[in-house]
Write a protein that holds these residues in place. Sequence first.
Motif, PDB file in Angstrom:
ATOM      1  N   GLY A 153       1.180  -0.999  -0.505  1.00 37.55           N
ATOM      2  CA  GLY A 153       0.408   0.002  -0.457  1.00 37.55           C
ATOM      3  C   GLY A 153       1.144   1.101   0.526  1.00 37.55           C
ATOM      4  N   SER A 154       1.770   1.204  -0.632  1.00 39.50           N
ATOM      5  CA  SER A 154       2.922   2.167  -0.139  1.00 39.50           C
ATOM      6  C   SER A 154       3.591   1.972  -1.998  1.00 39.50           C
ATOM      7  N   PRO A 155       3.646   3.783  -2.227  1.00 43.21           N
ATOM      8  CA  PRO A 155       4.805   3.282  -3.884  1.00 43.21           C
ATOM      9  C   PRO A 155       5.974   2.457  -3.392  1.00 43.21           C
ATOM     10  N   THR A 156       6.561   1.787  -4.705  1.00 43.09           N
ATOM     11  CA  THR A 156       7.088   0.680  -4.779  1.00 43.09           C
ATOM     12  C   THR A 156       7.435   0.845  -6.249  1.00 43.09           C
ATOM     13  N   GLU A 157       8.688   0.030  -6.666  1.00 45.26           N
ATOM     14  CA  GLU A 157       9.430   0.120  -7.520  1.00 45.26           C
ATOM     15  C   GLU A 157       8.943  -1.590  -7.652  1.00 45.26           C
ATOM     16  N   ASP A 158       8.783  -2.324  -6.842  1.00 42.14           N
ATOM     17  CA  ASP A 158       8.543  -4.178  -7.082  1.00 42.14           C
ATOM     18  C   ASP A 158       7.037  -3.845  -8.406  1.00 42.14           C
ATOM     19  N   PRO A 159       7.348  -5.069  -9.323  1.00 42.53           N
ATOM     20  CA  PRO A 159       6.436  -4.686 -10.156  1.00 42.53           C
ATOM     21  C   PRO A 159       5.472  -5.857  -9.703  1.00 42.53           C
ATOM     22  N   ASN A 160       5.566  -6.644  -8.581  1.00 39.16           N
ATOM     23  CA  ASN A 160       5.008  -7.435  -8.532  1.00 39.16           C
ATOM     24  C   ASN A 160       3.647  -6.708  -7.199  1.00 39.16           C
ATOM     25  N   ALA A 161       4.361  -5.833  -6.797  1.00 37.93           N
ATOM     26  CA  ALA A 161       3.292  -4.802  -5.192  1.00 37.93           C
ATOM     27  C   ALA A 161       1.658  -5.348  -6.014  1.00 37.93           C
ATOM     28  N   PHE A 162       0.910  -5.405  -5.136  1.00 34.88           N
ATOM     29  CA  PHE A 162      -0.471  -5.621  -5.250  1.00 34.88           C
ATOM     30  C   PHE A 162      -1.253  -3.656  -6.173  1.00 34.88           C
ATOM     31  N   LEU A 163      -0.922  -2.990  -5.532  1.00 34.87           N
ATOM     32  CA  LEU A 163      -0.806  -1.796  -6.432  1.00 34.87           C
ATOM     33  C   LEU A 163      -0.257  -1.463  -7.908  1.00 34.87           C
ATOM     34  N   MET A 164       1.147  -2.083  -7.793  1.00 36.43           N
ATOM     35  CA  MET A 164       1.731  -1.460  -9.189  1.00 36.43           C
ATOM     36  C   MET A 164       1.188  -2.152 -10.097  1.00 36.43           C
ATOM     37  N   ARG A 165       0.782  -3.512  -9.995  1.00 41.18           N
ATOM     38  CA  ARG A 165       0.404  -4.598 -10.797  1.00 41.18           C
ATOM     39  C   ARG A 165      -1.392  -3.946 -11.612  1.00 41.18           C
ATOM     40  N   LEU A 166      -1.891  -3.337 -10.658  1.00 44.02           N
ATOM     41  CA  LEU A 166      -3.185  -3.100 -10.737  1.00 44.02           C
ATOM     42  C   LEU A 166      -3.244  -1.632 -11.806  1.00 44.02           C
ATOM     43  N   LYS A 167      -2.322  -1.589 -10.871  1.00 45.33           N
ATOM     44  CA  LYS A 167      -1.726  -0.007 -12.061  1.00 45.33           C
ATOM     45  C   LYS A 167      -1.321  -0.056 -13.696  1.00 45.33           C
ATOM     46  N   GLN A 168      -0.517  -1.383 -13.486  1.00 46.82           N
ATOM     47  CA  GLN A 168      -0.516  -1.217 -14.547  1.00 46.82           C
ATOM     48  C   GLN A 168      -1.178  -2.467 -15.775  1.00 46.82           C
ATOM     49  N   GLY A 169      -2.649  -2.093 -14.866  1.00 49.95           N
ATOM     50  CA  GLY A 169      -3.794  -3.229 -15.967  1.00 49.95           C
ATOM     51  C   GLY A 169      -3.282  -4.731 -15.520  1.00 49.95           C
TER      52      GLY A 169
ATOM     53  N   PRO B  68      -3.571  -8.611 -13.485  1.00 52.10           N
ATOM     54  CA  PRO B  68      -4.339  -8.678 -12.622  1.00 52.10           C
ATOM     55  C   PRO B  68      -3.349  -9.122 -11.084  1.00 52.10           C
ATOM     56  N   PRO B  69      -3.842  -9.167 -10.009  1.00 50.43           N
ATOM     57  CA  PRO B  69      -3.137  -9.385  -8.814  1.00 50.43           C
ATOM     58  C   PRO B  69      -2.887 -10.471  -9.212  1.00 50.43           C
ATOM     59  N   VAL B  70      -1.098 -10.663  -8.325  1.00 49.19           N
ATOM     60  CA  VAL B  70      -0.184 -12.697  -7.926  1.00 49.19           C
ATOM     61  C   VAL B  70      -1.401 -13.055  -7.628  1.00 49.19           C
ATOM     62  N   PRO B  71      -2.017 -15.111  -8.001  1.00 48.07           N
ATOM     63  CA  PRO B  71      -2.251 -15.529  -7.280  1.00 48.07           C
ATOM     64  C   PRO B  71      -2.469 -16.137  -6.161  1.00 48.07           C
ATOM     65  N   GLY B  72      -3.228 -15.380  -5.179  1.00 48.78           N
ATOM     66  CA  GLY B  72      -3.325 -15.892  -3.798  1.00 48.78           C
ATOM     67  C   GLY B  72      -2.534 -14.058  -3.245  1.00 48.78           C
ATOM     68  N   GLN B  73      -2.484 -13.463  -3.887  1.00 49.28           N
ATOM     69  CA  GLN B  73      -2.592 -11.742  -2.645  1.00 49.28           C
ATOM     70  C   GLN B  73      -3.232 -11.338  -2.071  1.00 49.28           C
ATOM     71  N   VAL B  74      -4.424 -11.441  -3.052  1.00 51.25           N
ATOM     72  CA  VAL B  74      -6.065 -10.560  -2.083  1.00 51.25           C
ATOM     73  C   VAL B  74      -6.198 -11.720  -1.196  1.00 51.25           C
ATOM     74  N   THR B  75      -5.623 -13.386  -1.397  1.00 52.47           N
ATOM     75  CA  THR B  75      -5.884 -13.602  -0.210  1.00 52.47           C
ATOM     76  C   THR B  75      -4.601 -13.706   1.061  1.00 52.47           C
ATOM     77  N   THR B  76      -3.638 -13.132   0.980  1.00 50.92           N
ATOM     78  CA  THR B  76      -2.648 -12.798   1.373  1.00 50.92           C
ATOM     79  C   THR B  76      -2.915 -11.344   1.902  1.00 50.92           C
ATOM     80  N   LEU B  77      -3.308 -11.039   1.309  1.00 52.91           N
ATOM     81  CA  LEU B  77      -3.561  -8.854   1.976  1.00 52.91           C
ATOM     82  C   LEU B  77      -4.658  -9.081   2.463  1.00 52.91           C
ATOM     83  N   LEU B  78      -6.353  -9.808   2.531  1.00 53.25           N
ATOM     84  CA  LEU B  78      -6.708  -9.987   3.157  1.00 53.25           C
ATOM     85  C   LEU B  78      -6.543 -10.799   5.350  1.00 53.25           C
ATOM     86  N   LEU B  79      -6.342 -10.992   5.025  1.00 47.85           N
ATOM     87  CA  LEU B  79      -5.402 -11.810   5.926  1.00 47.85           C
ATOM     88  C   LEU B  79      -4.475 -11.291   7.118  1.00 47.85           C
ATOM     89  N   ALA B  80      -3.369 -10.450   6.310  1.00 44.87           N
ATOM     90  CA  ALA B  80      -2.873  -9.345   7.150  1.00 44.87           C
ATOM     91  C   ALA B  80      -3.934  -8.321   7.651  1.00 44.87           C
TER      92      ALA B  80
END
Length: 113
Positions: A14-30, A32-44
């Motif tokens: 949830g912060s600006p990052t250069e990680d191309p697999n970060a949740f917001l970065m992937r959405l920004k690039q059009g 989808p999230p990496v498989p399991g990424q949303v589940t991990t975010l919801l758990l966190a």
Amino acid sequence: MDYSTARDLLQSQGSPTEDPNAFLMRLKQGKPPVPGQVTTLLLALKVLYERLGGAEFLDRELVHALYVLAIESRYYYDSGRQQGVNWPPLLDEDLMRIAIAVKSIFSGTWEGS
């Protein structure tokens, strides 16, 4: 997942990052999230909620990351839809779950599933 891991994960997603697999970065690039990424975010988010419970104050850096995660993910999703991105079918509902979990952390009352 422990509190420290959950917090670090949410701040990195949830912060600006250069990680191309970060949740917001992937959405920004059009993309989808990496498989399991949303589940991990919801758990966190649930771990944070349970740990912070009745805390009167939340630290600004964490609040900013949570806010950006909830708001910008929706913005990138809507923007992508307008540009014709074919998002996964459940992503819209997943973003709502993330926003509800963030709201729950801010309010101190769990509203998530």
